[in-house]
Design an enzyme around this catalytic site. Sequence first.
Site, PDB file in Angstrom:
ATOM      1  N   HIS A  93       0.848   5.196   1.232  1.00 42.57           N
ATOM      2  CA  HIS A  93       0.128   6.067   2.157  1.00 42.57           C
ATOM      3  C   HIS A  93       0.812   7.432   2.168  1.00 42.57           C
ATOM      4  O   HIS A  93       2.035   7.516   2.250  1.00 42.57           O
ATOM      5  CB  HIS A  93       0.144   5.463   3.571  1.00 42.57           C
ATOM      6  N   ASP A 143      -2.635   0.859   7.950  1.00 43.85           N
ATOM      7  CA  ASP A 143      -1.427   1.635   7.634  1.00 43.85           C
ATOM      8  C   ASP A 143      -0.268   1.253   8.560  1.00 43.85           C
ATOM      9  O   ASP A 143       0.600   2.094   8.849  1.00 43.85           O
ATOM     10  CB  ASP A 143      -1.703   3.144   7.721  1.00 43.85           C
ATOM     11  N   SER A 198       4.818   6.888   2.181  1.00 49.14           N
ATOM     12  CA  SER A 198       5.416   5.609   2.553  1.00 49.14           C
ATOM     13  C   SER A 198       4.769   4.494   1.757  1.00 49.14           C
ATOM     14  O   SER A 198       3.566   4.516   1.510  1.00 49.14           O
ATOM     15  CB  SER A 198       5.178   5.314   4.049  1.00 49.14           C
ATOM     16  N   ASN A 205       0.850  -1.184   0.000  1.00 50.88           N
ATOM     17  CA  ASN A 205       0.000   0.000   0.000  1.00 50.88           C
ATOM     18  C   ASN A 205       0.887   1.236   0.000  1.00 50.88           C
ATOM     19  O   ASN A 205       1.976   1.224   0.570  1.00 50.88           O
ATOM     20  CB  ASN A 205      -0.895   0.026   1.250  1.00 50.88           C
TER      21      ASN A 205
END
Length: 197
Positions: free
Chosen positions: A110, A146, A137, A108
Site C-alpha cells: 500500500h 489496509d 507499507s 499487500n
Amino acid sequence: TKRVAILISGGGSNMVSLVQDMQSGDHPCEPVLVVSNVPDAGGLAKAEGMGVATAVVDHKPFGKDRAAFEAELTRVLEEAKPDIICCAGFMRILTEGFTGRWGGMMLNIHPSLLPKYKGLHTHQRAIEAGDAEHGCSVHEVTAELDGGPILGQAIVPVLDGDTSDVLAARVLPMEHKLYPAVLRNYAAGDRSMIVLR
Ligand code: GAR
C-alpha cells in the site's frame, strides 16, 4: 519452495520486482500464477514475458456481486495451489469471505506509511497534510481494508513543490525494494519488521 500467486490490476511493476527476485536464484519461492481483474492490464504481458502463467478474472460481468467475483477468483487461485498470495496493485476491495479464505497467507503493498492514508489518493493526502515523510507499507491482509499487521515500510521525504505524481515516482522504486525483501522474510517464517530509507 513456496508457491506464490500475484494479484494485479494494472502495470504490474511491483509484480515484476517480485518475479525477478524469485527468479534470481537462492529464493524460497517460485511464481506460479499472475491473476488480473482487468483484462488488458499491462502486467499480464510482462508476466508472460517472464514465463509466468497468467489468468484473467474480470470483475465486470459480476456487477455488484463481489462474493461471486471472489468465488471465481478463489477457484482460479485454488488450481494454482499457492502457499502465499501477493496483492500488487490489485485494486478491488475484498470481502470477509475472501480474506477469511486466504488470510494468514496473503500480503499487500500500500502506497502510504500505514496506518496513515488507508484507501486511495495516498500521495495527494500526504502532501495536503504537510507530512515531512511518506512512503509505502507491506502488510498482511485481514478483513480490515489496509489494516493487517505491518511487515515492512519504506520511507521517503516529501519535498517542497511535490505533486502527487512526483511523490508517487519517489515512492515506487522503494516499493520495488521493499516488497521482495518482505516476501523473502515472510516465506522464511520471519515476520520481523523491515524498514528501508
Ligand atoms: C503501487 O503504487 C501500489 O502500491 C498501489 O498501486 C500501484 C500499483 O503499481 N496499490 C494500491 O494503491 C493498493 N490500494 P504497479 O501495478 O506498477 O505495481
